[in-house]
Design a protein around this motif. Structure first.
Motif, PDB file in Angstrom:
ATOM      1  N   ILE A 114       0.807  -1.180  -0.036  1.00  0.00           N
ATOM      2  CA  ILE A 114      -0.016   0.050   0.064  1.00  0.00           C
ATOM      3  C   ILE A 114       0.887   1.274  -0.061  1.00  0.00           C
ATOM      4  N   LEU A 115       0.385   2.200  -0.753  1.00  0.00           N
ATOM      5  CA  LEU A 115       1.184   3.335  -0.821  1.00  0.00           C
ATOM      6  C   LEU A 115       0.503   4.684  -0.080  1.00  0.00           C
ATOM      7  N   GLY A 116       1.252   5.154   1.000  1.00  0.00           N
ATOM      8  CA  GLY A 116       0.570   6.005   1.666  1.00  0.00           C
ATOM      9  C   GLY A 116       1.280   7.583   1.406  1.00  0.00           C
ATOM     10  N   SER A 117       0.679   8.693   1.468  1.00  0.00           N
ATOM     11  CA  SER A 117       1.447  10.104   1.553  1.00  0.00           C
ATOM     12  C   SER A 117       1.091  10.878   2.692  1.00  0.00           C
ATOM     13  N   ASN A 118       1.873  11.430   3.380  1.00  0.00           N
ATOM     14  CA  ASN A 118       1.591  12.319   4.338  1.00  0.00           C
ATOM     15  C   ASN A 118       1.510  13.701   3.880  1.00  0.00           C
ATOM     16  N   THR A 119       1.128  13.919   2.623  1.00  0.00           N
ATOM     17  CA  THR A 119       1.048  15.288   2.163  1.00  0.00           C
ATOM     18  C   THR A 119      -0.147  16.045   2.878  1.00  0.00           C
ATOM     19  N   SER A 120       0.106  17.383   3.230  1.00  0.00           N
ATOM     20  CA  SER A 120      -0.843  18.011   3.762  1.00  0.00           C
ATOM     21  C   SER A 120      -1.449  19.063   3.028  1.00  0.00           C
ATOM     22  N   SER A 121      -1.426  18.873   1.649  1.00  0.00           N
ATOM     23  CA  SER A 121      -1.920  19.879   0.558  1.00  0.00           C
ATOM     24  C   SER A 121      -2.006  19.297  -0.815  1.00  0.00           C
ATOM     25  N   ILE A 122      -1.307  18.362  -1.158  1.00  0.00           N
ATOM     26  CA  ILE A 122      -1.218  17.758  -2.571  1.00  0.00           C
ATOM     27  C   ILE A 122      -2.344  16.984  -2.732  1.00  0.00           C
ATOM     28  N   SER A 123      -3.115  17.049  -3.776  1.00  0.00           N
ATOM     29  CA  SER A 123      -4.372  16.103  -4.145  1.00  0.00           C
ATOM     30  C   SER A 123      -3.659  14.567  -4.206  1.00  0.00           C
ATOM     31  N   ILE A 124      -4.404  13.769  -3.024  1.00  0.00           N
ATOM     32  CA  ILE A 124      -4.092  12.513  -3.130  1.00  0.00           C
ATOM     33  C   ILE A 124      -4.394  11.800  -4.506  1.00  0.00           C
ATOM     34  N   THR A 125      -5.581  12.168  -5.051  1.00  0.00           N
ATOM     35  CA  THR A 125      -5.761  11.580  -6.444  1.00  0.00           C
ATOM     36  C   THR A 125      -4.968  11.899  -7.518  1.00  0.00           C
ATOM     37  N   LYS A 126      -4.217  13.011  -7.597  1.00  0.00           N
ATOM     38  CA  LYS A 126      -3.125  13.355  -8.341  1.00  0.00           C
ATOM     39  C   LYS A 126      -1.890  12.513  -8.098  1.00  0.00           C
ATOM     40  N   LYS A 177      -3.406   5.560  17.335  1.00  0.00           N
ATOM     41  CA  LYS A 177      -3.981   6.836  16.695  1.00  0.00           C
ATOM     42  C   LYS A 177      -5.510   6.666  16.473  1.00  0.00           C
ATOM     43  N   VAL A 178      -6.082   7.640  16.092  1.00  0.00           N
ATOM     44  CA  VAL A 178      -7.438   7.703  15.747  1.00  0.00           C
ATOM     45  C   VAL A 178      -7.609   8.125  14.453  1.00  0.00           C
ATOM     46  N   PRO A 179      -7.960   7.145  13.525  1.00  0.00           N
ATOM     47  CA  PRO A 179      -7.922   7.405  12.097  1.00  0.00           C
ATOM     48  C   PRO A 179      -9.524   8.086  11.874  1.00  0.00           C
ATOM     49  N   VAL A 180      -9.358   9.191  11.122  1.00  0.00           N
ATOM     50  CA  VAL A 180     -10.726   9.697  10.560  1.00  0.00           C
ATOM     51  C   VAL A 180     -10.673   9.649   9.118  1.00  0.00           C
ATOM     52  N   PRO A 181     -11.759   9.096   8.584  1.00  0.00           N
ATOM     53  CA  PRO A 181     -11.725   9.220   7.002  1.00  0.00           C
ATOM     54  C   PRO A 181     -12.022  10.390   6.564  1.00  0.00           C
ATOM     55  N   VAL A 182     -11.532  10.856   5.396  1.00  0.00           N
ATOM     56  CA  VAL A 182     -12.226  12.168   4.733  1.00  0.00           C
ATOM     57  C   VAL A 182     -11.835  11.627   3.274  1.00  0.00           C
ATOM     58  N   ASN A 183     -12.738  12.404   2.309  1.00  0.00           N
ATOM     59  CA  ASN A 183     -12.423  12.353   0.983  1.00  0.00           C
ATOM     60  C   ASN A 183     -11.414  13.353   0.441  1.00  0.00           C
ATOM     61  N   ASP A 184     -10.860  13.200  -0.746  1.00  0.00           N
ATOM     62  CA  ASP A 184      -9.757  13.951  -1.295  1.00  0.00           C
ATOM     63  C   ASP A 184     -10.284  15.521  -1.626  1.00  0.00           C
ATOM     64  N   ALA A 185      -9.974  16.444  -1.181  1.00  0.00           N
ATOM     65  CA  ALA A 185     -10.645  17.942  -1.363  1.00  0.00           C
ATOM     66  C   ALA A 185      -9.435  18.744  -0.836  1.00  0.00           C
ATOM     67  N   PRO A 186      -9.400  19.969  -1.378  1.00  0.00           N
ATOM     68  CA  PRO A 186      -8.082  20.679  -1.224  1.00  0.00           C
ATOM     69  C   PRO A 186      -8.021  20.963   0.348  1.00  0.00           C
ATOM     70  N   VAL A 247      -3.089  26.515  -2.021  1.00  0.00           N
ATOM     71  CA  VAL A 247      -3.880  25.311  -2.620  1.00  0.00           C
ATOM     72  C   VAL A 247      -5.274  25.382  -2.321  1.00  0.00           C
ATOM     73  N   LEU A 248      -5.599  25.969  -1.124  1.00  0.00           N
ATOM     74  CA  LEU A 248      -7.183  26.220  -1.040  1.00  0.00           C
ATOM     75  C   LEU A 248      -7.771  27.185  -2.068  1.00  0.00           C
ATOM     76  N   TYR A 249      -6.736  28.402  -1.961  1.00  0.00           N
ATOM     77  CA  TYR A 249      -7.408  29.802  -2.770  1.00  0.00           C
ATOM     78  C   TYR A 249      -7.441  29.014  -4.390  1.00  0.00           C
ATOM     79  N   GLU A 250      -6.550  28.307  -4.851  1.00  0.00           N
ATOM     80  CA  GLU A 250      -6.468  27.972  -6.047  1.00  0.00           C
ATOM     81  C   GLU A 250      -7.468  26.864  -6.458  1.00  0.00           C
TER      82      GLU A 250
END
Ligand code: CAA
Length: 284
Positions: A114-126, A177-186, A247-250
């Motif tokens: 499984i490939l996971g990224s800790n990015t805080s701003s880049i789209s996971i889909t991208k 840790k406590v995992p919280v699911p969210v969908n990809d969005a800026p 990232v939010l603005y754009e």
């Protein structure tokens, strides 16, 4: 699938914390850095944070030594990922660096990994589209300081499958840790909510409404925040805050996310917070 071994790519502030919590939970870590000196720095930070836990009697010396002993350093991505079940990437938030890392990982990691990224701003889909296995790609967004903060925001890209989500959710629980699911969005949820607050605090300072100290006092004493927003901005890094706001603005094309001019100026001046010794506060 049980995650029996993990590769953490990048040993900076987030990467060393992520390696720390995996190793402490009994999952061996391949810690991948570009230079031995960066790896040494990461290991010494982990040791310092483990010592702090020993001093507070949260763990004993044996646990500290076992944790350090289960981290193996690699200076080559392909070597470091070839026998792992999960990869967590925590390299700088630069799309070209991420692309180069993910192409190497995708070519060398086992098919089941499984490939996971800790990015805080880049789209996971991208990011997922840089690999040949977008269904196995997911965001694992940790919070600083990683050994302390309970949240892992688990971000599902457009093609992330349920099995990948389940495995990452279970693994996060094993890290205590406590995992919280969210969908990809800026900005996902965390930074979409946090960064406008920090930005507004910077507008207050820039417009002379209050000093940085007083804005922070208001939020600490009135809202019970552990740190005021400006001290937190320094802690996160003002450049990182600016990148996320952009990232939010754009991403939304909504002026409510426009970065405060004072934030832009401070980043231009190289005053990035704790890491440069100066931001809204001095850290001499
Ligand atoms: N490793 C291990 N333990 C640590 C640690 C570390 N790096 N840093 C702090 N600790 C422990 C301390 O030992 C202490 O333990 P006890 O409770 O057992 O005494 C505890 O954490 C609190 O630390 P301190 O007493 O030294 O200091 P504090 O009470 O001022 O807390 C803090 C420090 C935990 C950082 C607290 O101020 C806090 O929670 N701040 C907010 C942090 C935050 O919001 N982080 C998220 C940033 S956003 C992000 O990371 C993601 C993004 O995408 C931008």
């Amino acid at each position: 699938m049980d995650v029996k071994k993990v590769a953490v790519i990048g040993g900076g502030t987030m990467g060393n914390g992520i390696a720390h919590v995996f190793a402490m939970s009994g999952i061996p870590v391949n810690l991948i850095e570009t230079k031995q000196e960066f790896a040494d720095r990461a290991l010494s930070t982990i040791e310092k944070n483990l010592d702090r836990m020993v001093k507070k009697e949260k763990i004993n010396e044996d646990k500290k030594n076992a944790t350090l002993g289960s981290i193996t350093v690699f200076l080559d991505v392909s070597e470091g990922v070839k026998d792992v079940d999960l990869v967590v990437e925590a390299v700088p938030e630069n799309i070209d660096i991420k692309r180069s890392v993910w192409e190497k990982v995708d070519a060398a990691a086992p098919d089941h990994a499984i490939l996971g990224s800790n990015t805080s701003s880049i789209s996971i889909t991208k990011l997922a589209s840089m690999t040949g296995r977008p269904e196995k790609f997911i965001g694992m967004h940790f919070f600083n300081p990683v050994p302390v903060m309970k949240l892992v925001e688990i971000v599902r890209g457009l093609e992330t499958d349920d099995e990948t989500y389940k495995i990452v959710e279970e693994t996060s629980k094993k890290l205590n840790k406590v995992p919280v699911p969210v969908n990809d969005a800026p900005g996902f949820v965390s930074n979409r909510v946090l960064m406008p607050m920090i930005n507004e605090a910077i507008f207050c300072v820039g417009e002379g409404v209050a000093t940085a100290e007083n804005v922070d006092e208001v939020m600490k004493l009135g809202m019970a925040h552990p740190m005021g927003p400006l001290r937190l901005a320094d802690f996160i890094g003002l450049d990182v805050c600016l990148d996320i706001l952009n990232v939010l603005y754009e991403g939304f094309k909504d002026p409510k996310y426009r970065p405060a001019p004072l934030l832009v100026k401070m980043v231009d001046a190289g005053k990035l917070g704790n890491k440069t010794g100066e931001g809204f506060y001095n850290y001499d």
